[in-house]
Design a protein around this motif. Structure first.
Motif, mmCIF file in Angstrom:
data_model
loop_
_atom_site.group_PDB
_atom_site.id
_atom_site.type_symbol
_atom_site.label_atom_id
_atom_site.label_comp_id
_atom_site.label_asym_id
_atom_site.label_seq_id
_atom_site.Cartn_x
_atom_site.Cartn_y
_atom_site.Cartn_z
ATOM 1 N N UNK A 212 0.917 -1.174 0.069
ATOM 2 C CA UNK A 212 0.053 -0.065 -0.119
ATOM 3 C C UNK A 212 0.858 1.075 -0.057
ATOM 4 N N UNK A 213 2.080 1.503 0.493
ATOM 5 C CA UNK A 213 2.912 2.411 0.583
ATOM 6 C C UNK A 213 3.762 2.727 -0.245
ATOM 7 N N UNK A 214 3.447 1.103 -1.736
ATOM 8 C CA UNK A 214 4.494 1.286 -2.735
ATOM 9 C C UNK A 214 3.787 2.423 -3.643
ATOM 10 N N UNK A 215 2.493 1.606 -3.376
ATOM 11 C CA UNK A 215 1.501 2.259 -4.339
ATOM 12 C C UNK A 215 1.203 3.459 -4.101
ATOM 13 N N UNK A 216 1.428 4.491 -3.011
ATOM 14 C CA UNK A 216 0.708 5.404 -3.445
ATOM 15 C C UNK A 216 1.798 6.711 -3.217
ATOM 16 N N UNK A 217 3.195 5.515 -2.454
ATOM 17 C CA UNK A 217 4.840 6.715 -2.952
ATOM 18 C C UNK A 217 4.704 6.638 -4.612
ATOM 19 N N UNK A 218 4.369 6.222 -5.484
ATOM 20 C CA UNK A 218 4.750 5.814 -7.108
ATOM 21 C C UNK A 218 5.208 5.006 -7.177
ATOM 22 N N UNK A 219 5.009 3.522 -6.216
ATOM 23 C CA UNK A 219 6.688 2.583 -6.277
ATOM 24 C C UNK A 219 5.676 1.769 -7.201
ATOM 25 N N UNK A 220 5.740 0.488 -7.761
ATOM 26 C CA UNK A 220 5.701 -0.826 -8.063
ATOM 27 C C UNK A 220 5.211 -1.719 -6.895
ATOM 28 N N UNK A 221 4.209 -3.179 -7.195
ATOM 29 C CA UNK A 221 4.061 -3.137 -6.385
ATOM 30 C C UNK A 221 4.365 -5.302 -6.941
ATOM 31 N N UNK A 222 4.840 -5.833 -5.550
ATOM 32 C CA UNK A 222 4.981 -7.472 -5.763
ATOM 33 C C UNK A 222 4.605 -8.097 -4.912
ATOM 34 N N UNK A 223 3.420 -9.245 -5.347
ATOM 35 C CA UNK A 223 2.507 -9.975 -4.701
ATOM 36 C C UNK A 223 2.748 -11.481 -5.286
ATOM 37 N N UNK A 224 2.597 -12.406 -4.150
ATOM 38 C CA UNK A 224 2.365 -13.827 -4.940
ATOM 39 C C UNK A 224 3.440 -14.826 -3.644
ATOM 40 N N UNK A 225 2.787 -16.077 -3.910
ATOM 41 C CA UNK A 225 2.886 -16.684 -3.034
ATOM 42 C C UNK A 225 4.689 -17.244 -2.214
ATOM 43 N N UNK A 226 5.572 -16.868 -3.100
ATOM 44 C CA UNK A 226 6.447 -16.716 -2.809
ATOM 45 C C UNK A 226 6.743 -15.587 -1.582
ATOM 46 N N UNK A 227 6.143 -15.298 -0.971
ATOM 47 C CA UNK A 227 6.704 -13.651 0.209
ATOM 48 C C UNK A 227 5.271 -14.215 0.817
ATOM 49 N N UNK A 228 3.886 -14.636 0.460
ATOM 50 C CA UNK A 228 2.738 -14.126 1.574
ATOM 51 C C UNK A 228 2.085 -15.179 0.851
#
Ligand code: KMH
Ligand code: ZN
Length: 270
Positions: A212-228
């Motif tokens: 959420x912080x990355x999205x709010x600050x103009x960055x990009x986002x990685x999700x997926x089972x590898x991380x969570x």
């Protein structure tokens, strides 16, 4: 309009098992299916590890090639192969995965404690990987698990070992490495040059708050089972696509349009 959000999905990683996440894709065909679903849900990039038919982490180029070929046939995301592999993989095997000629590859820029293990990335090897990527026209995603890894990443850029503009993935919350906090992320982002692009991956319960912080600050986002592996507290996600859909809800909250695959290529200049 705010800039499009690149969503990367890290489908499987090298550490997780079915015991922990019953929906974890393991075999090459399960990884293909999960990758296609994640792209159809809105991911424009896949961070790829592969497993063998028994579900064990593998660095076999043939398996990577097969998985990539099937995913590309159906959907055409940016494929980013992991050169991190599994703890203890040989340098030769980690370099070898570049043979499958992906558009991108991960590049961890230093050694860290990784839970009770050590993820080894001696500088000469990091530079060797970076050189090999340059030679093959593969764009590096520098994986930054700790502050000193950003320093090294910036030095690689200075030495012209990284394709421009440099792209960083801040991987926060690995036990033994940098904690997933707002203060730490702010420090990392402030260390970047204006042309750099960046994304956040965070481990376990830290995933969505940090994204959420990355999205709010103009960055990009990685999700997926590898991380969570959880969609919410105590509830296992049913698929990687479900995690991607949750990131899209966050993107909507901050009026970030989700990048198409072509937009993602253009942002990253690949
Ligand atoms: N599996 C970790 C030891 C990467 O993909 O480049 C390393 C890792 C980083 O996952
Ligand atoms: Zn990985």
């Amino acid at each position: 309009m705010t800039s499009p959000l690149i969503i990367t999905c890290a489908l499987v990683g090298a550490e997780l098992s079915r015991e922990q996440q019953p929906h974890l894709p393991l075999t090459p065909s399960e990884i293909v299916k999960s990758g296609i679903e994640a792209v159809e849900a809105g991911a424009s990039m896949l961070h790829l590890h592969v497993r063998d038919l028994e579900g064990k982490p593998s660095s076999e180029v043939k398996i990577f090639q097969e998985v990539i070929q099937y995913i590309r046939k159906k959907v055409g995301p940016i494929i980013q192969v992991s050169t991190g592999g599994a703890i203890g993989d040989s340098e030769q095997d980690r370099l070898g995965v570049l043979e499958c000629e992906p558009e991108m590859a991960s590049l961890s820029t230093g050694s860290i404690n990784f839970g009770n293990d050590v993820f080894l990335n001696p500088l000469p090897f990091v530079e060797k990987l970076a050189q090999a990527m340059l030679k093959k026209n593969i764009k590096a995603e520098m994986e930054i698990f700790d502050i000193s890894m950003l320093e090294t990443g910036l030095k690689l850029v200075e030495k012209s070992l990284i394709k421009s503009p440099p792209h960083f993935q801040f991987v926060l919350g690995v036990p033994g490495a940098l904690a997933a906090t707002e203060k730490n992320l702010k420090f990392l982002v402030e260390g970047l040059s204006a042309e750099a692009t960046w994304s956040v991956a965070a481990i376990g319960r830290h995933q969505f708050p940090m994204l959420e912080l990355a999205i709010a600050w103009g960055g990009h986002a990685r999700v997926g089972f590898e991380d969570n592996i959880y969609i919410e507290k105590g509830v296992l996600a049913k698929s990687n696509a479900e995690l991607v859909a949750k990131v899209i809800q966050l993107a909507d909250k901050y009026q970030r349009p989700v990048a198409s695959i072509e937009q993602a290529r253009s942002i990253l200049r690949i």
